[in-house]
Design a protein around this motif. Structure first.
Motif, short mmCIF file in Angstrom:
data_model
loop_
_atom_site.label_atom_id
_atom_site.label_comp_id
_atom_site.label_asym_id
_atom_site.label_seq_id
_atom_site.Cartn_x
_atom_site.Cartn_y
_atom_site.Cartn_z
N CYS A 99 20.71 69.02 39.56
CA CYS A 99 19.39 68.64 39.03
C CYS A 99 19.05 69.38 37.74
CB CYS A 99 18.31 68.90 40.07
SG CYS A 99 18.59 68.06 41.65
N THR A 100 19.56 70.60 37.59
CA THR A 100 19.22 71.39 36.41
C THR A 100 19.93 70.91 35.15
OG1 THR A 100 20.92 73.04 36.94
CG2 THR A 100 18.69 73.46 37.74
N GLY B 100 21.64 56.03 36.74
CA GLY B 100 22.20 56.31 35.43
C GLY B 100 22.80 57.70 35.37
N GLU B 101 22.37 58.49 34.39
CA GLU B 101 22.89 59.85 34.23
C GLU B 101 22.54 60.74 35.42
OE1 GLU B 101 21.93 61.58 30.38
OE2 GLU B 101 21.68 59.56 29.57
N ALA B 102 21.51 60.38 36.17
CA ALA B 102 21.08 61.20 37.31
C ALA B 102 21.67 60.73 38.63
CB ALA B 102 19.55 61.20 37.40
N PHE C 263 13.29 67.99 28.01
CA PHE C 263 12.51 67.24 27.02
C PHE C 263 13.37 66.32 26.17
CE2 PHE C 263 10.39 71.23 28.04
CZ PHE C 263 9.23 70.73 28.61
N LEU C 264 14.46 65.85 26.77
CA LEU C 264 15.36 64.91 26.12
C LEU C 264 15.27 63.55 26.79
CD1 LEU C 264 18.50 67.21 25.81
CD2 LEU C 264 16.94 66.58 23.95
N LEU C 265 15.82 62.55 26.14
CA LEU C 265 15.87 61.19 26.68
C LEU C 265 17.15 61.01 27.49
CD1 LEU C 265 14.83 59.30 23.43
CD2 LEU C 265 13.37 59.70 25.44
N HIS C 266 17.01 60.41 28.67
CA HIS C 266 18.18 60.16 29.53
C HIS C 266 18.14 58.74 30.06
CE1 HIS C 266 19.58 64.35 29.80
NE2 HIS C 266 18.30 64.68 29.79
N ASP C 267 19.31 58.14 30.16
CA ASP C 267 19.47 56.84 30.81
C ASP C 267 19.28 57.05 32.31
OD1 ASP C 267 20.40 54.54 32.08
OD2 ASP C 267 22.06 54.26 30.68
N GLY D 156 28.84 63.66 32.16
CA GLY D 156 28.11 62.42 32.43
C GLY D 156 26.65 62.45 32.06
N ILE D 157 26.17 63.58 31.54
CA ILE D 157 24.77 63.73 31.15
C ILE D 157 24.72 63.71 29.62
CG2 ILE D 157 22.67 65.09 31.37
CD1 ILE D 157 23.81 64.14 34.03
N SER D 158 24.05 62.71 29.06
CA SER D 158 24.06 62.52 27.61
C SER D 158 22.65 62.55 27.05
CB SER D 158 24.74 61.19 27.26
OG SER D 158 26.04 61.14 27.80
N GLY D 159 21.92 63.60 27.30
CA GLY D 159 20.56 63.71 26.80
C GLY D 159 20.49 63.57 25.29
#
Length: 515
Positions: A397-398, A488-490, A427-431, A278-281
């Motif tokens: 969280c990591t 979102g992703e978090a 250092f990536l973009l996340h929704d 579910g994490i799409s950085g």
């Protein structure tokens, strides 16, 4: 016969499946001309060392080796006080301290409008948000939203609209543009102006409160901001212009972030969610304004800058209205529609150079920003801190707040080379969900995406900045609110935190406060 590389089993783009992330697709990197090679700066032996030391821990009974040294040998152990973010890296050579101090003086310098008797300092504006870098980053710390009668110096509105036609859409697709400015007000709302013209307007914020239940019967109140612009001096904004409020970020550790190898950041990217977590950085891919090459953005709330020098040049031009060799805009953010602004004198002095902040000004400010030290951890080995660390990991969280990296061997600043650092960011973009969305596209980042901010030094915000306002617009008044705003992703990690017993939530916050 040479032994196989310790990275030979990595997925495309160098991703490490053993770290629980999918790795970016090889096609994505190839299509955008970003090198996909793994750490070519390291020998096989050093690759193995780096892979071992950055592997996530599973032992929370004690602090990890070197964990207290957040920035490796560059970590400062100066006394904790309001100036702790303004220290130079502990391993900075003595002969380099002069440039650091000169850069600091320029960072704190107040620019004045033209013409002026202080010719080395004129050129301010004509429209601007601040007269000095220090004004937005007091004591090199975190900005805050305006409260009561206070001004908005450390908070500003980014202005942007989406592309309108195929030409503009192609400019975005080819990374030739990040977005497009308001036709009258430009890329940023300027709330100050030199004598003779009017400031563009001012930020206004209204908040509504909403209660969120936490496990154990507790509640937390989140304040939802509602943004507007008052006293617009040059007519209405374009109907399609979006407002994105931003507070200034802390300045520590930036040179070390720049020294992280691209392959290590790309290894964490998983735009297609190939691992199903579910994490799409996504990497923020940019086109270098000077060379035209594709580069990786890593600075700014939407990772819109690839280098510290470019970040500094853009801040000089847009925030202060000062031209430099890397952004020659002596009228700052004045647009063609603002004819009175463009008619005012500028601060270029021919004897000093063709811009208002000629070299070595930009280089010295960049050097200063590059070498602001990260403070040592506090209480890293305390039982409550270790308990909170375990919960931070177990809550997920990591997945975005990557604890550690090993910097490049071949960085130009040798004191930053091959350091084990603990920034707690990928250092990536996340929704981040609709709750934190600003609706503004910046390059490949859409209106719901933000770069994961580093967490090092976050526990010293009150000490340095005198407040505990967090997130891109300072809406969160403490760390609990900041976590609960995550979506979102978090959202999965956020829900895990909300579901923790009160004492466990307190322990996790204690861990964050130790960073």
């Amino acid at each position: 016969m040479a032994s196989p590389s310790p990275l030979a089993d990595l997925p495309p783009c160098g991703g490490d499946a053993r770290q629980g992330r999918g790795g970016c697709s090889a096609r994505q990197i190839a299509d955008n001309q970003i090198p996909s090679s793994s750490r070519e700066d390291l020998s096989e032996h050093d690759r193995s060392r780096a892979l071992t030391v950055t592997r996530p821990t599973t032992d929370f009974s004690k602090a990890e080796q070197f964990e207290a040294l957040s920035a490796g040998a560059a970590t400062t152990i100066a006394p904790i006080d309001r100036q702790i973010f303004s220290q130079f890296s502990a391993n900075l050579p003595f002969e380099a301290e002069q440039n650091f101090k000169l850069g600091k003086a320029l960072f704190e310098k107040l620019w004045v409008s033209s013409p002026s008797s202080t010719q080395a300092s004129d050129g301010l504006g004509p429209l601007y948000n601040a007269r000095a870098c220090e004004s937005c980053h007091p004591r090199d710390g975190r900005g805050r939203p305006p409260e009561g009668a206070s001004d908005a110096t450390s908070m500003f509105y980014r202005l942007a609209r989406a592309p309108r036609d195929d030409t503009e859409r192609q400019a975005i697709a080819s990374h030739a543009a990040l977005n497009f400015p308001d036709p009258v007000y430009g890329t940023q709302l300027q709330d100050s102006a030199v004598p003779g013209i009017a400031a563009e307007g001012r930020v206004t914020i209204a908040y509504t409160e909403a209660q969120v239940a936490l496990a154990g019967g507790e509640t937390v109140s989140l304040r939802k901001p509602h943004y507007a612009v008052a006293d617009l001096a040059y007519g209405p904004l374009d109907p399609t212009t979006t407002l994105s409020p931003r507070v200034a970020s802390p300045m520590i550790g930036l040179g070390l972030i720049e020294a992280i190898h691209e392959a290590d950041i790309l290894a964490r990217a998983d735009p297609d969610n190939r691992d199903g977590d579910g994490i799409s950085g996504r990497p923020a891919l940019l086109r270098d304004a000077k060379t035209g090459a594709m580069v990786l953005g890593r600075f700014g709330w939407k990772a819109q800058s690839a280098s510290l020098r470019r970040q500094a040049a853009d801040a000089f031009a847009i925030d202060i209205g000062i031209s430099s060799p890397d952004n020659d805009r002596s009228h700052g953010d004045c647009t063609e529609a603002q004819t009175d602004c463009l008619a005012l004198p500028i601060g270029v002095q021919e004897r000093l150079g063709p811009v208002e902040a000629p070299d070595p000004v930009l280089g010295l400010v960049t050097f200063y920003a590059s070498n602001l030290a990260v403070p040592a951890r506090r209480k890293a080995s305390f039982p409550e801190t270790l308990r909170g660390k375990r919960l931070f990991y177990e809550s997920g969280c990591t997945a975005c707040h990557t604890p550690k990296f090993v910097t490049r061997r071949d960085t130009s600043h040798k004191e930053q080379a091959f350091q084990l650092i603990w920034p707690y960011s990928d250092f990536l973009l996340h929704d981040m969900g609709e709750g934190l969305a600003d609706g503004q596209e910046v390059g490949v980042a859409d209106g719901r995406e933000w770069r994961t901010p580093p967490l090092w030094g976050i526990g010293l915000t009150q000490t340095v900045s005198g407040h505990t306002y967090f997130l891109h617009d300072g809406r969160a008044r403490n760390l609990i609110e900041a976590i609960v705003w995550h979506g979102g992703e978090a959202e999965k990690a956020r829900n895990a935190f909300v579901s923790l017993p009160k004492d466990d939530r307190k322990a996790l916050i204690t861990f964050l406060e130790s960073l």
